[in-house]
Design a protein around this motif. Structure first.
Motif, PDB file in Angstrom:
ATOM      1  N   TRP A   7      -1.872  -0.647 -14.838  1.00 40.24           N
ATOM      2  CA  TRP A   7      -3.097  -0.139 -14.223  1.00 40.24           C
ATOM      3  C   TRP A   7      -3.181   1.358 -14.509  1.00 40.24           C
ATOM      4  O   TRP A   7      -2.365   2.135 -14.023  1.00 40.24           O
ATOM      5  CB  TRP A   7      -3.085  -0.368 -12.714  1.00 40.24           C
ATOM      6  N   PRO A   8      -4.167   1.815 -15.250  1.00 38.24           N
ATOM      7  CA  PRO A   8      -4.246   3.232 -15.605  1.00 38.24           C
ATOM      8  C   PRO A   8      -4.562   4.161 -14.431  1.00 38.24           C
ATOM      9  O   PRO A   8      -4.290   5.354 -14.498  1.00 38.24           O
ATOM     10  CB  PRO A   8      -5.369   3.278 -16.646  1.00 38.24           C
ATOM     11  N   TYR A  25       7.268   1.643  -6.924  1.00 36.62           N
ATOM     12  CA  TYR A  25       6.761   2.715  -6.060  1.00 36.62           C
ATOM     13  C   TYR A  25       5.628   3.417  -6.791  1.00 36.62           C
ATOM     14  O   TYR A  25       5.819   3.925  -7.894  1.00 36.62           O
ATOM     15  CB  TYR A  25       7.880   3.701  -5.713  1.00 36.62           C
ATOM     16  N   ALA A  26       4.434   3.402  -6.176  1.00 33.13           N
ATOM     17  CA  ALA A  26       3.247   3.905  -6.871  1.00 33.13           C
ATOM     18  C   ALA A  26       2.303   4.606  -5.908  1.00 33.13           C
ATOM     19  O   ALA A  26       2.428   4.487  -4.686  1.00 33.13           O
ATOM     20  CB  ALA A  26       2.522   2.756  -7.555  1.00 33.13           C
ATOM     21  N   GLU A  27       1.364   5.346  -6.489  1.00 30.08           N
ATOM     22  CA  GLU A  27       0.267   5.961  -5.729  1.00 30.08           C
ATOM     23  C   GLU A  27      -0.944   6.070  -6.640  1.00 30.08           C
ATOM     24  O   GLU A  27      -0.821   5.995  -7.871  1.00 30.08           O
ATOM     25  CB  GLU A  27       0.661   7.316  -5.166  1.00 30.08           C
ATOM     26  N   LEU A  28      -2.103   6.219  -6.035  1.00 30.95           N
ATOM     27  CA  LEU A  28      -3.335   6.358  -6.804  1.00 30.95           C
ATOM     28  C   LEU A  28      -3.378   7.724  -7.480  1.00 30.95           C
ATOM     29  O   LEU A  28      -2.942   8.717  -6.908  1.00 30.95           O
ATOM     30  CB  LEU A  28      -4.549   6.186  -5.900  1.00 30.95           C
ATOM     31  N   LYS A  29      -3.926   7.782  -8.678  1.00 31.91           N
ATOM     32  CA  LYS A  29      -4.009   9.048  -9.409  1.00 31.91           C
ATOM     33  C   LYS A  29      -5.088   9.968  -8.852  1.00 31.91           C
ATOM     34  O   LYS A  29      -4.866  11.159  -8.712  1.00 31.91           O
ATOM     35  CB  LYS A  29      -4.302   8.790 -10.891  1.00 31.91           C
ATOM     36  N   CYS A  30      -6.253   9.426  -8.562  1.00 28.81           N
ATOM     37  CA  CYS A  30      -7.394  10.253  -8.171  1.00 28.81           C
ATOM     38  C   CYS A  30      -7.711  10.089  -6.693  1.00 28.81           C
ATOM     39  O   CYS A  30      -8.071   8.997  -6.257  1.00 28.81           O
ATOM     40  CB  CYS A  30      -8.627   9.887  -8.988  1.00 28.81           C
ATOM     41  N   PRO A  31      -7.615  11.166  -5.920  1.00 30.80           N
ATOM     42  CA  PRO A  31      -8.004  11.083  -4.503  1.00 30.80           C
ATOM     43  C   PRO A  31      -9.516  10.964  -4.388  1.00 30.80           C
ATOM     44  O   PRO A  31     -10.251  11.275  -5.326  1.00 30.80           O
ATOM     45  CB  PRO A  31      -7.509  12.407  -3.925  1.00 30.80           C
ATOM     46  N   CYS A  77     -17.912  15.158   9.607  1.00 30.54           N
ATOM     47  CA  CYS A  77     -18.099  14.147  10.660  1.00 30.54           C
ATOM     48  C   CYS A  77     -16.855  13.943  11.517  1.00 30.54           C
ATOM     49  O   CYS A  77     -16.884  13.202  12.484  1.00 30.54           O
ATOM     50  CB  CYS A  77     -18.553  12.822  10.055  1.00 30.54           C
ATOM     51  N   ASN A  78     -15.739  14.581  11.140  1.00 30.51           N
ATOM     52  CA  ASN A  78     -14.485  14.540  11.907  1.00 30.51           C
ATOM     53  C   ASN A  78     -13.810  13.170  11.909  1.00 30.51           C
ATOM     54  O   ASN A  78     -12.944  12.916  12.732  1.00 30.51           O
ATOM     55  CB  ASN A  78     -14.718  15.015  13.336  1.00 30.51           C
ATOM     56  N   LYS A  79     -14.181  12.279  11.008  1.00 32.51           N
ATOM     57  CA  LYS A  79     -13.567  10.952  10.930  1.00 32.51           C
ATOM     58  C   LYS A  79     -12.458  10.961   9.889  1.00 32.51           C
ATOM     59  O   LYS A  79     -12.468  11.754   8.956  1.00 32.51           O
ATOM     60  CB  LYS A  79     -14.614   9.894  10.588  1.00 32.51           C
ATOM     61  N   THR A  80     -11.499  10.050  10.068  1.00 35.30           N
ATOM     62  CA  THR A  80     -10.395   9.924   9.121  1.00 35.30           C
ATOM     63  C   THR A  80     -10.498   8.588   8.391  1.00 35.30           C
ATOM     64  O   THR A  80     -11.081   7.632   8.886  1.00 35.30           O
ATOM     65  CB  THR A  80      -9.030  10.015   9.825  1.00 35.30           C
ATOM     66  N   PHE A  81      -9.880   8.535   7.209  1.00 32.46           N
ATOM     67  CA  PHE A  81      -9.848   7.304   6.427  1.00 32.46           C
ATOM     68  C   PHE A  81      -8.732   7.400   5.400  1.00 32.46           C
ATOM     69  O   PHE A  81      -8.285   8.490   5.043  1.00 32.46           O
ATOM     70  CB  PHE A  81     -11.189   7.044   5.730  1.00 32.46           C
ATOM     71  N   TYR A  82      -8.254   6.242   4.971  1.00 39.81           N
ATOM     72  CA  TYR A  82      -7.260   6.163   3.910  1.00 39.81           C
ATOM     73  C   TYR A  82      -7.966   5.951   2.579  1.00 39.81           C
ATOM     74  O   TYR A  82      -9.098   5.476   2.522  1.00 39.81           O
ATOM     75  CB  TYR A  82      -6.298   4.997   4.157  1.00 39.81           C
ATOM     76  N   GLU A  83      -7.259   6.286   1.508  1.00 41.08           N
ATOM     77  CA  GLU A  83      -7.783   6.027   0.171  1.00 41.08           C
ATOM     78  C   GLU A  83      -8.145   4.549   0.051  1.00 41.08           C
ATOM     79  O   GLU A  83      -7.425   3.684   0.543  1.00 41.08           O
ATOM     80  CB  GLU A  83      -6.704   6.313  -0.879  1.00 41.08           C
ATOM     81  N   LEU A  84      -9.238   4.275  -0.609  1.00 40.72           N
ATOM     82  CA  LEU A  84      -9.630   2.894  -0.850  1.00 40.72           C
ATOM     83  C   LEU A  84      -8.845   2.355  -2.038  1.00 40.72           C
ATOM     84  O   LEU A  84      -8.725   3.018  -3.060  1.00 40.72           O
ATOM     85  CB  LEU A  84     -11.128   2.806  -1.122  1.00 40.72           C
ATOM     86  N   VAL A  85      -8.318   1.156  -1.871  1.00 42.44           N
ATOM     87  CA  VAL A  85      -7.531   0.524  -2.922  1.00 42.44           C
ATOM     88  C   VAL A  85      -8.332  -0.663  -3.442  1.00 42.44           C
ATOM     89  O   VAL A  85      -8.412  -1.705  -2.792  1.00 42.44           O
ATOM     90  CB  VAL A  85      -6.159   0.062  -2.384  1.00 42.44           C
ATOM     91  N   SER A  86      -8.939  -0.492  -4.591  1.00 42.58           N
ATOM     92  CA  SER A  86      -9.841  -1.514  -5.122  1.00 42.58           C
ATOM     93  C   SER A  86      -9.095  -2.766  -5.574  1.00 42.58           C
ATOM     94  O   SER A  86      -9.667  -3.846  -5.581  1.00 42.58           O
ATOM     95  CB  SER A  86     -10.643  -0.948  -6.286  1.00 42.58           C
ATOM     96  N   LYS A  96      -5.480  -8.570  -5.742  1.00 44.89           N
ATOM     97  CA  LYS A  96      -6.473  -9.586  -6.084  1.00 44.89           C
ATOM     98  C   LYS A  96      -5.980 -10.461  -7.230  1.00 44.89           C
ATOM     99  O   LYS A  96      -6.261 -11.651  -7.271  1.00 44.89           O
ATOM    100  CB  LYS A  96      -7.795  -8.920  -6.459  1.00 44.89           C
ATOM    101  N   ARG A  97      -5.213  -9.873  -8.150  1.00 47.50           N
ATOM    102  CA  ARG A  97      -4.733 -10.675  -9.273  1.00 47.50           C
ATOM    103  C   ARG A  97      -3.658 -11.675  -8.838  1.00 47.50           C
ATOM    104  O   ARG A  97      -3.501 -12.709  -9.457  1.00 47.50           O
ATOM    105  CB  ARG A  97      -4.270  -9.801 -10.431  1.00 47.50           C
ATOM    106  N   LEU A  98      -2.940 -11.402  -7.745  1.00 49.46           N
ATOM    107  CA  LEU A  98      -1.999 -12.396  -7.221  1.00 49.46           C
ATOM    108  C   LEU A  98      -2.753 -13.580  -6.627  1.00 49.46           C
ATOM    109  O   LEU A  98      -2.362 -14.731  -6.809  1.00 49.46           O
ATOM    110  CB  LEU A  98      -1.069 -11.782  -6.175  1.00 49.46           C
ATOM    111  N   ILE A  99      -3.844 -13.309  -5.941  1.00 49.28           N
ATOM    112  CA  ILE A  99      -4.651 -14.405  -5.384  1.00 49.28           C
ATOM    113  C   ILE A  99      -5.205 -15.271  -6.517  1.00 49.28           C
ATOM    114  O   ILE A  99      -5.160 -16.499  -6.445  1.00 49.28           O
ATOM    115  CB  ILE A  99      -5.775 -13.841  -4.496  1.00 49.28           C
ATOM    116  N   GLU A 100      -5.702 -14.636  -7.576  1.00 39.89           N
ATOM    117  CA  GLU A 100      -6.203 -15.393  -8.731  1.00 39.89           C
ATOM    118  C   GLU A 100      -5.088 -16.204  -9.385  1.00 39.89           C
ATOM    119  O   GLU A 100      -5.285 -17.344  -9.796  1.00 39.89           O
ATOM    120  CB  GLU A 100      -6.830 -14.435  -9.739  1.00 39.89           C
ATOM    121  N   TYR A 101      -3.893 -15.631  -9.446  1.00 44.15           N
ATOM    122  CA  TYR A 101      -2.731 -16.324 -10.024  1.00 44.15           C
ATOM    123  C   TYR A 101      -2.385 -17.556  -9.184  1.00 44.15           C
ATOM    124  O   TYR A 101      -2.140 -18.632  -9.726  1.00 44.15           O
ATOM    125  CB  TYR A 101      -1.551 -15.343 -10.085  1.00 44.15           C
ATOM    126  N   ILE A 102      -2.374 -17.412  -7.862  1.00 43.69           N
ATOM    127  CA  ILE A 102      -2.061 -18.542  -6.979  1.00 43.69           C
ATOM    128  C   ILE A 102      -3.114 -19.636  -7.123  1.00 43.69           C
ATOM    129  O   ILE A 102      -2.786 -20.820  -7.162  1.00 43.69           O
ATOM    130  CB  ILE A 102      -1.956 -18.055  -5.507  1.00 43.69           C
TER     131      ILE A 102
END
Length: 106
Positions: A7-8, A25-31, A77-86, A96-102
């Motif tokens: 995954w690039p 162990y991974a993290e998203l590249k772009c916040p 707006c003073n709200k918090t959120f986590y990075e979205l993981v598509s 999602k690819r594990l669900i497709e595999y199953i």
């Protein structure tokens, strides 16, 4: 380090291999560049957490992704959120690819 996930948009920092599984162990590249609530770009970092996602088997071993997700706070707006993981299924702790595999293997 090579991106074992193929995954690039992810940075893979470590891969631990045991007899039965891979721990990646991974993290998203772009916040995120804007708030998901009010769409302003006035964000500051507000912590992080590690989430474990299961992925498709590799070389006959299960794969667990330790995803380091950053948390942000919007100054407008003073709200918090986590990075979205598509690539994560919204209802489960798996990709999602594990669900497709199953579905294919069933």
């Amino acid at each position: 380090m090579t991106n074992i996930l193929n995954w690039p948009d992810y940075n893979v920092s470590q891969v631990h291999e045991s007899e039965y599984d891979y721990q990646v162990y991974a993290e998203l590249k772009c916040p995120p560049s804007f708030c998901i609530h009010c769409y302003t770009s006035d964000l500051v970092g507000f912590g992080k957490r590690t989430e474990i996602l299961m992925d498709i088997p590799m070389h006959g071993k299960r794969v667990g992704i330790h995803l380091n997700r950053k948390r942000f706070k919007c100054q407008s707006c003073n709200k918090t959120f986590y990075e979205l993981v598509s690539r994560k299924d919204e209802k489960r702790r798996m990709t999602k690819r594990l669900i497709e595999y199953i579905e294919r293997e069933s």
